[in-house]
Scaffold this active site. Structure first.
Site, PDB file in Angstrom:
ATOM      1  N   TRP A 128      14.103 -25.816  55.871  1.00 41.36           N
ATOM      2  CA  TRP A 128      13.672 -26.126  54.500  1.00 41.36           C
ATOM      3  C   TRP A 128      14.827 -26.579  53.613  1.00 41.36           C
ATOM      4  O   TRP A 128      14.601 -27.101  52.534  1.00 41.36           O
ATOM      5  CB  TRP A 128      13.016 -24.886  53.858  1.00 41.36           C
ATOM      6  CG  TRP A 128      13.845 -23.636  54.040  1.00 41.36           C
ATOM      7  CD1 TRP A 128      13.692 -22.704  55.024  1.00 41.36           C
ATOM      8  CD2 TRP A 128      14.972 -23.208  53.264  1.00 41.36           C
ATOM      9  NE1 TRP A 128      14.650 -21.723  54.918  1.00 41.36           N
ATOM     10  CE2 TRP A 128      15.452 -21.999  53.831  1.00 41.36           C
ATOM     11  CE3 TRP A 128      15.629 -23.706  52.137  1.00 41.36           C
ATOM     12  CZ2 TRP A 128      16.549 -21.302  53.325  1.00 41.36           C
ATOM     13  CZ3 TRP A 128      16.729 -23.013  51.634  1.00 41.36           C
ATOM     14  CH2 TRP A 128      17.168 -21.828  52.226  1.00 41.36           C
ATOM     15  N   ASP A 154       9.295 -27.700  58.038  1.00 43.52           N
ATOM     16  CA  ASP A 154       9.164 -26.338  57.547  1.00 43.52           C
ATOM     17  C   ASP A 154       8.050 -26.304  56.491  1.00 43.52           C
ATOM     18  O   ASP A 154       7.876 -27.259  55.729  1.00 43.52           O
ATOM     19  CB  ASP A 154      10.488 -25.891  56.922  1.00 43.52           C
ATOM     20  CG  ASP A 154      10.455 -24.413  56.558  1.00 43.52           C
ATOM     21  OD1 ASP A 154      10.863 -23.601  57.401  1.00 43.52           O
ATOM     22  OD2 ASP A 154       9.998 -24.080  55.440  1.00 43.52           O
ATOM     23  N   GLU A 168      21.609 -27.692  65.924  1.00 45.59           N
ATOM     24  CA  GLU A 168      22.481 -27.693  64.734  1.00 45.59           C
ATOM     25  C   GLU A 168      22.197 -26.386  64.009  1.00 45.59           C
ATOM     26  O   GLU A 168      21.142 -26.236  63.384  1.00 45.59           O
ATOM     27  CB  GLU A 168      22.142 -28.891  63.843  1.00 45.59           C
ATOM     28  CG  GLU A 168      22.313 -30.243  64.520  1.00 45.59           C
ATOM     29  CD  GLU A 168      23.757 -30.648  64.693  1.00 45.59           C
ATOM     30  OE1 GLU A 168      24.650 -29.989  64.109  1.00 45.59           O
ATOM     31  OE2 GLU A 168      24.013 -31.607  65.432  1.00 45.59           O
ATOM     32  N   CYS A 200      24.325 -25.618  55.395  1.00 43.57           N
ATOM     33  CA  CYS A 200      24.961 -25.091  56.606  1.00 43.57           C
ATOM     34  C   CYS A 200      26.481 -25.235  56.593  1.00 43.57           C
ATOM     35  O   CYS A 200      27.188 -24.400  57.131  1.00 43.57           O
ATOM     36  CB  CYS A 200      24.381 -25.783  57.826  1.00 43.57           C
ATOM     37  SG  CYS A 200      24.480 -27.573  57.716  1.00 43.57           S
TER      38      CYS A 200
HETATM   39  P1  NAD Z   1      14.924 -21.011  60.925  1.00 44.58           P
HETATM   40  O1  NAD Z   1      15.616 -20.958  62.234  1.00 44.58           O
HETATM   41  O2  NAD Z   1      14.261 -19.800  60.433  1.00 44.58           O
HETATM   42  O3  NAD Z   1      13.821 -22.161  60.916  1.00 44.58           O
HETATM   43  C1  NAD Z   1      14.108 -23.515  61.230  1.00 44.58           C
HETATM   44  C2  NAD Z   1      12.846 -24.203  61.700  1.00 44.58           C
HETATM   45  O4  NAD Z   1      12.460 -23.636  62.956  1.00 44.58           O
HETATM   46  C3  NAD Z   1      11.641 -24.019  60.775  1.00 44.58           C
HETATM   47  O5  NAD Z   1      10.908 -25.223  60.753  1.00 44.58           O
HETATM   48  C4  NAD Z   1      10.858 -22.913  61.470  1.00 44.58           C
HETATM   49  O6  NAD Z   1       9.482 -22.927  61.165  1.00 44.58           O
HETATM   50  C5  NAD Z   1      11.094 -23.257  62.928  1.00 44.58           C
HETATM   51  N1  NAD Z   1      10.901 -22.151  63.891  1.00 44.58           N
HETATM   52  C6  NAD Z   1      10.825 -20.827  63.654  1.00 44.58           C
HETATM   53  N2  NAD Z   1      10.670 -20.154  64.826  1.00 44.58           N
HETATM   54  C7  NAD Z   1      10.666 -21.085  65.817  1.00 44.58           C
HETATM   55  C8  NAD Z   1      10.566 -21.021  67.236  1.00 44.58           C
HETATM   56  N3  NAD Z   1      10.457 -19.866  67.886  1.00 44.58           N
HETATM   57  N4  NAD Z   1      10.614 -22.192  67.929  1.00 44.58           N
HETATM   58  C9  NAD Z   1      10.785 -23.357  67.295  1.00 44.58           C
HETATM   59  N5  NAD Z   1      10.876 -23.472  65.954  1.00 44.58           N
HETATM   60  C10 NAD Z   1      10.818 -22.354  65.220  1.00 44.58           C
HETATM   61  O7  NAD Z   1      16.042 -21.502  59.894  1.00 44.58           O
HETATM   62  P2  NAD Z   1      15.894 -21.682  58.317  1.00 44.58           P
HETATM   63  O8  NAD Z   1      16.002 -20.351  57.664  1.00 44.58           O
HETATM   64  O9  NAD Z   1      14.711 -22.531  57.994  1.00 44.58           O
HETATM   65  O10 NAD Z   1      17.186 -22.558  57.978  1.00 44.58           O
HETATM   66  C11 NAD Z   1      18.390 -21.992  57.600  1.00 44.58           C
HETATM   67  C12 NAD Z   1      19.361 -22.006  58.761  1.00 44.58           C
HETATM   68  O11 NAD Z   1      19.529 -23.330  59.226  1.00 44.58           O
HETATM   69  C13 NAD Z   1      20.752 -21.540  58.367  1.00 44.58           C
HETATM   70  O12 NAD Z   1      21.260 -20.685  59.362  1.00 44.58           O
HETATM   71  C14 NAD Z   1      21.551 -22.828  58.307  1.00 44.58           C
HETATM   72  O13 NAD Z   1      22.934 -22.645  58.503  1.00 44.58           O
HETATM   73  C15 NAD Z   1      20.917 -23.633  59.390  1.00 44.58           C
HETATM   74  N6  NAD Z   1      21.142 -25.078  59.197  1.00 44.58           N
HETATM   75  C16 NAD Z   1      21.995 -25.732  60.035  1.00 44.58           C
HETATM   76  C17 NAD Z   1      22.268 -27.089  59.842  1.00 44.58           C
HETATM   77  C18 NAD Z   1      23.235 -27.829  60.743  1.00 44.58           C
HETATM   78  O14 NAD Z   1      23.243 -29.055  60.716  1.00 44.58           O
HETATM   79  N7  NAD Z   1      24.048 -27.142  61.525  1.00 44.58           N
HETATM   80  C19 NAD Z   1      21.648 -27.777  58.793  1.00 44.58           C
HETATM   81  C20 NAD Z   1      20.786 -27.083  57.967  1.00 44.58           C
HETATM   82  C21 NAD Z   1      20.528 -25.731  58.174  1.00 44.58           C
END
Ligand code: NAD
Length: 516
Positions: free
Chosen positions: A155, A181, A252, A286
């Site tokens: 998100w 998301d 990522e 991130c």
């Molecule tokens: P999250 O892992 O909770 O969710 C990410 C996505 O995965 C959402 O769309 C969610 O619905 C989906 N999801 C949840 N469970 C799943 C499963 N079992 N299988 C597949 N998909 C599933 O993360 P978040 O809270 O939405 O995002 C924040 C995190 O993302 C932070 O840790 C941040 O550092 C990281 N992030 C990393 C980057 C990068 O480029 N490295 C960029 C942005 C955010």
């Protein structure tokens, strides 16, 4: 955004559900806490059906010349640039970002269309390779699209991450099955709508929404490659699922990004750089900086400057460039950030600035916060906060600062502030996918040409640059035995008697090859 334009966008998800919507979730405005609209939630079987349709549509797209596919991205660039303010409005509505931070994200998204619009035909070009037996054979390598690419986005940066991952996947000749998301689906859907307006056949990019586990798993199960962005905990599950399906994955993930301030740095300038590095999108980024190691000769001056400047930052809601920070994106983000800060403070951390929610600015607003003396047993000492919170500590030996910066299970981004040559020397010793010198994250993050990704638990694989596109392809080597007059006279040996004649020639050939 009007109700009509929201329902037009959401119509795409309803179409994927084929009229069989079992449930919806309310999407709340971060700035007000009020419901914006209800988002349909799909089932695994609906995602599977969408995947099959994409698979059928992708065949013709793979045959479309790369230059034509790239031309659609260039057209999309023009459309996005023309509608930049509308994109920023939608992004602010869903994420609660300040105008400045939303502008920054949308600009990154638009750049992706330009970059891959210009570069993708080159990245996909047939590559002539040196033949094993020159004269008798020739070889070249084609880049073939993988098929359906599953893209799972979080998100926090819905437009930038969609553009950075989806546009190269499409340019490479794939179809895209994307799980948005629930909080930020409109940001994804509006990009898709503009892509179709720019000429992308609508059947090539399907956006699905729903439960993270059910719909996320279904996306991985119905794709030929999965590009995941999100938390490390979820990324590990996605990687296991991809391995079970025997498909490739890029991940990522999270970070705990350090900044080292060298003794030669100017405290006021270093404090401004820490603010820029830590509070972008209210720290929900991130690559943002979460911990700063400052040389003890300037530690007191730095902390004073940082505290004063952080207290000056303004937080609020505006469609203009009025506030430094916007809101956190959800009530759960507010609970997470305050919980981590409160725990650190209860264990002895000192609050230099902020450290509290700001309900007068908005129900999910939190003050930009600077802490010192965060104890090792506080969860935020090692764990990602993902909010506007900066922990500062001092060092006396640079070796100690480097060791502390590298002492993390993460390795996404890092920063060094100080005299340039010395800062670059330190940057070379930091274990992270990107290191920024006299900047927090933007110098590397804004470069479309430079690969972005993490080491250790921050991820696998890279986005941006050539790497961000070729990961969505597989190579196919074509080897051709030469024909014509030469082919009639001489060919690769099949029988022992032919080998007998050719073996001395092959030996000579190997000796000749040594010289080149
Ligand atoms: P999250 O892992 O909770 O969710 C990410 C996505 O995965 C959402 O769309 C969610 O619905 C989906 N999801 C949840 N469970 C799943 C499963 N079992 N299988 C597949 N998909 C599933 O993360 P978040 O809270 O939405 O995002 C924040 C995190 O993302 C932070 O840790 C941040 O550092 C990281 N992030 C990393 C980057 C990068 O480029 N490295 C960029 C942005 C955010």
């Amino acid at each position: 955004m009007t109700d009509t334009s929201i329902s037009t966008l959401v119509g795409h998800i309803e179409a994927s559900a084929r009229g069989g919507i079992q449930s919806t979730v309310p999407v709340l405005n971060p700035f007000s806490g009020k419901r914006i609209y209800d988002l349909p939630q799909l089932s695994a079987s609906q995602v599977e059906a969408a995947g099959q349709e994409l698979r059928a549509a992708q065949v013709a797209w793979a045959e479309t010349p790369a230059v034509k596919r790239a031309g659609i991205l260039l057209e999309l660039f023009d459309v996005l640039l023309k509608n930049q303010d509308k994109l920023i409005d939608v992004l602010q509505l869903e994420t609660g970002k300040s105008r400045a931070h939303a502008f920054e994200e949308v600009s990154g998204a638009i750049q992706s269309a330009l970059y891959y619009g210009k570069k993708s035909p080159k990245f996909l070009q047939r590559e002539k390779t040196r033949a094993g037996v020159p004269v008798l054979t020739r070889t070249w390598v084609e880049r073939i699209p993988l098929g359906v690419i599953g893209i799972i986005t979080p998100w926090n940066y819905p437009m930038a991450l969609t553009a950075l991952d989806v546009f190269p996947a499409l340019a490479a000749g794939n179809a895209v099955l994307q799980k948005a998301d629930n909080q930020t689906a409109l940001s994804v859907l509006i990009l898709r709508q503009y892509a179709i307006a720019a000429g992308l056949p609508s059947e090539l990019w399907t956006v699905v929404t729903g439960d993270g586990v059910e719909v996320g798993n279904a996306v991985t199960d119905n794709s030929d490659y999965v590009a995941f962005t999100g938390s490390t905990a979820t990324g590990q599950k996605v990687y296991q699922r991809a391995a079970a399906n025997f498909i490739g994955a890029s991940l990522e993930l999270g970070g705990k990004n350090p900044m080292i301030v060298l003794p030669g740095a100017k405290p006021a300038k270093a404090a401004e750089l820490a603010i820029g590095g830590a509070f972008g999108s209210a720290g929900q980024l991130c690559v943002s900086i979460e911990r700063v190691y400052v040389h003890d000769s300037i530690y007191d001056a730095f902390v004073t400057e940082l505290g004063r400047r952080t207290e000056e930052l303004t937080v609020g809601r505006s469609g203009e460039f009025d506030f430094d920070l916007g809101s956190l994106t959800s009530a759960s983000q507010l609970a997470r950030v305050s919980g981590l800060v409160d725990e650190a403070v209860s264990k002895g951390a000192q609050v230099i600035a902020g450290g509290k929610p700001l309900p007068a600015a908005g129900p999910n607003c939190y003050s930009p916060t600077v802490l010192t003396d965060v104890p090792e047993d506080a969860r935020m000492f090692r764990g990602e906060v993902f909010g506007p919170v900066l922990a500062v500590s001092s060092y006396s030996e640079i070796e100690d600062a480097i060791a502390q910066a590298n002492d993390s299970e993460y390795g996404l981004n890092a920063s060094v502030v100080g005299p340039q040559a010395e800062a670059i020397r330190v940057a070379n010793r930091l274990n992270a996918g990107s290191v920024n010198v006299n900047e927090g994250y933007r110098a590397s993050f804004a470069s479309m040409e430079s690969p972005m990704g993490g080491v250790k638990l921050s991820g696998l694989g890279r986005r941006n640059g050539a790497a961000g596109l070729v990961k969505y392809t597989q190579t196919k080597t074509i080897g051709v035995a030469n024909s014509g007059l030469l082919g009639a006279v001489i060919h690769l040996p099949n029988r022992a008697r032919e080998w007998k004649t050719m073996a001395p020639l092959f030996r000579i050939l190997l000796k000749v090859l040594r010289r080149f």
